[in-house]
Design an enzyme around this catalytic site. Structure first.
Site, PDB file in Angstrom:
ATOM      1  N   PRO A 291      -9.009  -0.881   8.419  1.00 16.31           N
ATOM      2  CA  PRO A 291      -8.153   0.270   8.723  1.00 16.31           C
ATOM      3  C   PRO A 291      -6.699  -0.211   8.770  1.00 16.31           C
ATOM      4  CG  PRO A 291      -9.636  -0.227  10.570  1.00 16.31           C
ATOM      5  CD  PRO A 291      -9.910  -1.238   9.511  1.00 16.31           C
ATOM      6  N   ARG A 292      -5.802   0.544   8.159  1.00 10.41           N
ATOM      7  CA  ARG A 292      -4.393   0.126   8.184  1.00 10.41           C
ATOM      8  C   ARG A 292      -3.726   0.595   9.469  1.00 10.41           C
ATOM      9  NH1 ARG A 292      -3.891   2.271   2.123  1.00 10.41           N
ATOM     10  NH2 ARG A 292      -4.901   0.510   1.112  1.00 10.41           N
TER      11      ARG A 292
ATOM     12  N   ASP B 107       0.809  -1.214   0.000  1.00 13.35           N
ATOM     13  CA  ASP B 107       0.000   0.000   0.000  1.00 13.35           C
ATOM     14  C   ASP B 107       0.845   1.266   0.000  1.00 13.35           C
ATOM     15  OD1 ASP B 107      -2.307  -1.688   0.237  1.00 13.35           O
ATOM     16  OD2 ASP B 107      -1.773  -1.941   2.336  1.00 13.35           O
ATOM     17  N   GLU B 108       1.992   1.193  -0.642  1.00 13.50           N
ATOM     18  CA  GLU B 108       2.872   2.375  -0.698  1.00 13.50           C
ATOM     19  C   GLU B 108       2.466   3.337  -1.803  1.00 13.50           C
ATOM     20  OE1 GLU B 108       4.065  -0.742  -0.980  1.00 13.50           O
ATOM     21  OE2 GLU B 108       5.484  -1.103   0.651  1.00 13.50           O
ATOM     22  N   GLY B 109       1.566   2.914  -2.667  1.00 11.77           N
ATOM     23  CA  GLY B 109       1.169   3.763  -3.798  1.00 11.77           C
ATOM     24  C   GLY B 109       1.848   3.325  -5.092  1.00 11.77           C
ATOM     25  N   LYS B 110       2.063   2.021  -5.223  1.00 19.79           N
ATOM     26  CA  LYS B 110       2.723   1.499  -6.441  1.00 19.79           C
ATOM     27  C   LYS B 110       1.891   1.788  -7.681  1.00 19.79           C
ATOM     28  CE  LYS B 110       3.138  -2.782  -5.095  1.00 19.79           C
ATOM     29  NZ  LYS B 110       2.901  -2.902  -3.660  1.00 19.79           N
ATOM     30  N   GLY B 111       0.560   1.749  -7.493  1.00 24.05           N
ATOM     31  CA  GLY B 111      -0.334   1.963  -8.633  1.00 24.05           C
ATOM     32  C   GLY B 111      -0.072   3.313  -9.281  1.00 24.05           C
TER      33      GLY B 111
ATOM     34  N   ASP C  10       2.710  14.800   1.290  1.00 24.74           N
ATOM     35  CA  ASP C  10       1.738  15.816   1.720  1.00 24.74           C
ATOM     36  C   ASP C  10       1.029  15.447   3.026  1.00 24.74           C
ATOM     37  OD1 ASP C  10       0.804  13.827  -0.244  1.00 24.74           O
ATOM     38  OD2 ASP C  10      -1.186  14.601   0.239  1.00 24.74           O
TER      39      ASP C  10
ATOM     40  N   GLY D 285      -4.196  -4.497  -3.919  1.00 18.58           N
ATOM     41  CA  GLY D 285      -5.170  -3.446  -4.179  1.00 18.58           C
ATOM     42  C   GLY D 285      -4.453  -2.196  -4.596  1.00 18.58           C
ATOM     43  N   HIS D 286      -4.693  -1.767  -5.818  1.00 17.17           N
ATOM     44  CA  HIS D 286      -4.111  -0.511  -6.287  1.00 17.17           C
ATOM     45  C   HIS D 286      -5.240   0.480  -6.445  1.00 17.17           C
ATOM     46  CE1 HIS D 286      -0.399  -2.396  -7.199  1.00 17.17           C
ATOM     47  NE2 HIS D 286      -0.802  -3.028  -8.279  1.00 17.17           N
TER      48      HIS D 286
ATOM     49  N   GLN E  41       2.016  -6.658  -3.296  1.00 18.58           N
ATOM     50  CA  GLN E  41       2.489  -6.622  -1.909  1.00 18.58           C
ATOM     51  C   GLN E  41       3.838  -5.888  -1.837  1.00 18.58           C
ATOM     52  OE1 GLN E  41       1.296  -9.854  -3.175  1.00 18.58           O
ATOM     53  NE2 GLN E  41      -0.613  -8.881  -2.691  1.00 18.58           N
TER      54      GLN E  41
ATOM     55  N   THR F 224      -5.991 -11.901   3.592  1.00 14.05           N
ATOM     56  CA  THR F 224      -7.116 -11.244   2.932  1.00 14.05           C
ATOM     57  C   THR F 224      -8.261 -12.227   2.696  1.00 14.05           C
ATOM     58  OG1 THR F 224      -6.134 -11.704   0.782  1.00 14.05           O
ATOM     59  CG2 THR F 224      -5.625  -9.568   1.769  1.00 14.05           C
TER      60      THR F 224
HETATM   61  P1  IMP Z   1      -2.585 -13.029   2.028  1.00 14.86           P
HETATM   62  O1  IMP Z   1      -1.741 -12.426   0.949  1.00 14.86           O
HETATM   63  O2  IMP Z   1      -4.057 -12.848   1.793  1.00 14.86           O
HETATM   64  O3  IMP Z   1      -2.226 -14.459   2.300  1.00 14.86           O
HETATM   65  O4  IMP Z   1      -2.282 -12.241   3.386  1.00 14.86           O
HETATM   66  C1  IMP Z   1      -1.034 -12.335   4.040  1.00 14.86           C
HETATM   67  C2  IMP Z   1      -0.620 -10.992   4.631  1.00 14.86           C
HETATM   68  O5  IMP Z   1      -0.290 -10.086   3.572  1.00 14.86           O
HETATM   69  C3  IMP Z   1      -1.716 -10.307   5.444  1.00 14.86           C
HETATM   70  O6  IMP Z   1      -1.107  -9.638   6.524  1.00 14.86           O
HETATM   71  C4  IMP Z   1      -2.310  -9.315   4.463  1.00 14.86           C
HETATM   72  O7  IMP Z   1      -2.928  -8.235   5.114  1.00 14.86           O
HETATM   73  C5  IMP Z   1      -1.067  -8.890   3.703  1.00 14.86           C
HETATM   74  N1  IMP Z   1      -1.334  -8.401   2.367  1.00 14.86           N
HETATM   75  C6  IMP Z   1      -1.650  -9.130   1.276  1.00 14.86           C
HETATM   76  N2  IMP Z   1      -1.806  -8.341   0.202  1.00 14.86           N
HETATM   77  C7  IMP Z   1      -1.554  -7.086   0.600  1.00 14.86           C
HETATM   78  C8  IMP Z   1      -1.524  -5.816  -0.068  1.00 14.86           C
HETATM   79  O8  IMP Z   1      -1.724  -5.687  -1.279  1.00 14.86           O
HETATM   80  N3  IMP Z   1      -1.209  -4.747   0.706  1.00 14.86           N
HETATM   81  C9  IMP Z   1      -0.932  -4.866   2.028  1.00 14.86           C
HETATM   82  N4  IMP Z   1      -0.943  -6.017   2.686  1.00 14.86           N
HETATM   83  C10 IMP Z   1      -1.258  -7.122   1.984  1.00 14.86           C
END
Ligand code: IMP
Length: 430
Positions: free
Chosen positions: A303-304, A13-17, A332, A40-41, A223, A128
């Protein structure tokens, strides 16, 4: 023209998209090489927001061929839902290609992912729930189902039968769930087979030929470094290779062809799911970062967890990935703070660690050692050159750059494509 790998430097979730999208118009191919619809992008183009999970973000760039590589695990229903949703908004998805060797997420693995987590209780990983882990486990156990199996029905049936023989025992006897019928799985998998068929190619061959022809290929990691199955905070990781090296195994392009590695580092840190996170904030500041940075999962809406930037992690990402350039995103979000803490090292039981501790237990017990940099108050979202930034924002970037050991080439100052400062070309042209 170069082969570029783009990775997340932290926990995702660093903003790769956004970075991929920025490069999109100069890139001929965007390759997703690991993960599945756990990613998720969120991309904002012309004020329109797009949330992609499985499709490479290059799908939004006209002229770019999006590629789903062999290292990806595919939930076919999700793939076609995303395609349909984009088509409904007028996006051309016809260029998408999918590796014949990519693995499919069968319905039993979604069920198993969820029940295993429930069964683990407080020891859960916080996955997830998309069936990612069990599908990679099947791949390594050599009982996985691949895209190409869809086109040989008797082989597909044999594989589904063999898998279910074991899975149903586990589901029924350990988790007390109903057994899954072979035909149910066959139907779900075959439902999309004909629609998928024209997209299926040998992606390794396609990409190597493209590089021979001087095309630009961008490999986009799902990821991030600390969620990598080998180099992340195991076992609190995803089940695939999310570091730069994964681009090769996950696509069929050899390491000698990779020219650049770009890592995305958010100006602060976030994590979803369980696992160690030394700079995590449990106070109002954590809430400030979550609210200001809109830190809620694109995939699960969770929530992250939020905290300050961690340059031990950043340095590690530089080393593990061989980073040539960083993109610092969401600078920002830090506007308006009196002081901005930067984690420069850890204290583990009275011992200073400048590098990632070797053992999981040490990392769990690491407390951050902070350096406090002066903050800035000015709105920076309209800044377009490094010199436009307030002096303290520049100092922050320069100090982080020094600590992580690779140049910061691009800085995000807002969610839009144009809310960006480009100091050096990400394509390596300067
Ligand atoms: P999984 O990939 O669903 O097996 O989840 C394993 C771990 O990776 C969990 O802690 C998820 O929250 C995390 N995770 C999987 N995909 C992402 C992503 O795109 N962004 C952030 N965390 C992720």
């Amino acid at each position: 023209m170069p082969a570029i790998v783009l990775v997340g430097a932290q926990w995702g979730d660093e903003g790769k998209g956004k970075a991929t999208d920025l490069l999109g118009s100069s890139v001929d191919y965007v390759v997703k090489f690991n993960g599945g619809n756990n990613a998720g992008h969120t991309i904002v183009v012309d004020g329109e927001k797009y949330a992609l999970h499985l499709l490479p973000s290059g799908i939004l760039s006209p002229g770019c061929t999006p590629v789903i590589g062999n290292g990806v695990v595919i939930d076919l229903a999700v793939l076609f839902q995303e395609i349909d949703a984009l088509q409904a908004r007028g996006i051309d998805t016809s260029r998408l290609v999918v590796s014949a060797n990519a693995h499919l997420i069968p319905p039993y693995n979604r069920v198993l992912d969820k029940v295993t987590e429930r069964f683990l209780g407080s020891r859960r990983l916080g996955t997830t729930g998309r069936g990612i882990g069990p599908t990679y486990a099947d791949k390594m156990s050599r009982v996985g189902i691949r895209v190409q199996d869809l086109y040989d029905e008797s082989i597909l049936r044999q594989k589904v039968e063999a898998a279910l023989e074991v899975k149903n025992q586990v589901l029924a006897k350990i988790y007390n769930r109903r057994a899954i019928e072979v035909q149910e799985v066959m139907d779900e998998l075959l439902k999309h087979a004909e629609r998928l068929r024209p997209m299926v190619v040998d992606t390794g061959l396609l990409l190597s030929t493209a590089l021979d022809e001087d095309k630009t290929v961008l490999f986009e990691a799902g990821q991030a470094t600390l969620l990598d199955v080998d180099h992340g905070t195991y076992p609190f990781v995803t089940s695939s290779s999310a570091v730069a090296a994964g681009a090769c195994t996950g696509s069929g392009v050899p390491p000698t062809r990779i020219d650049r590695v770009i890592a995305i580092l958010k100006a602060y840190s976030t994590r979803v799911g369980e696992g160690p996170f030394p700079t995590e904030l449990h106070d109002d500041m954590g809430e400030f970062l979550r609210k200001t940075g809109a830190e809620y999962g694109t995939t699960t809406g969770r929530p992250r967890r939020c905290g300050w930037v961690d340059t031990v992690v950043g340095r590690y990402a530089t080393r593990i990935n061989g980073v040539t350039d960083f993109v610092v995103t969401k600078l920002d979000v830090l506007t308006g703070l009196e002081q901005v803490p930067v984690c420069v090292a850890y204290d583990v039981a009275g011992v200073r660690h400048d590098e990632m501790p070797m053992s999981q237990s040490d990392f769990h017990h690491a407390t951050p050692i902070y350096e406090y940099l002066p903050g800035w108050w000015e709105d920076i979202s309209a800044c377009r050159t490094f010199e436009d930034l307030p002096v303290n924002a520049r100092r922050y970037v320069e100090r982080v750059e020094e600590l992580i050991g690779a140049r910061v080439s691009t800085i995000g100052v807002g969610p839009g494509r144009d809310e960006t400062i480009e100091r050096h070309s990400l394509l390596g042209l300067d």
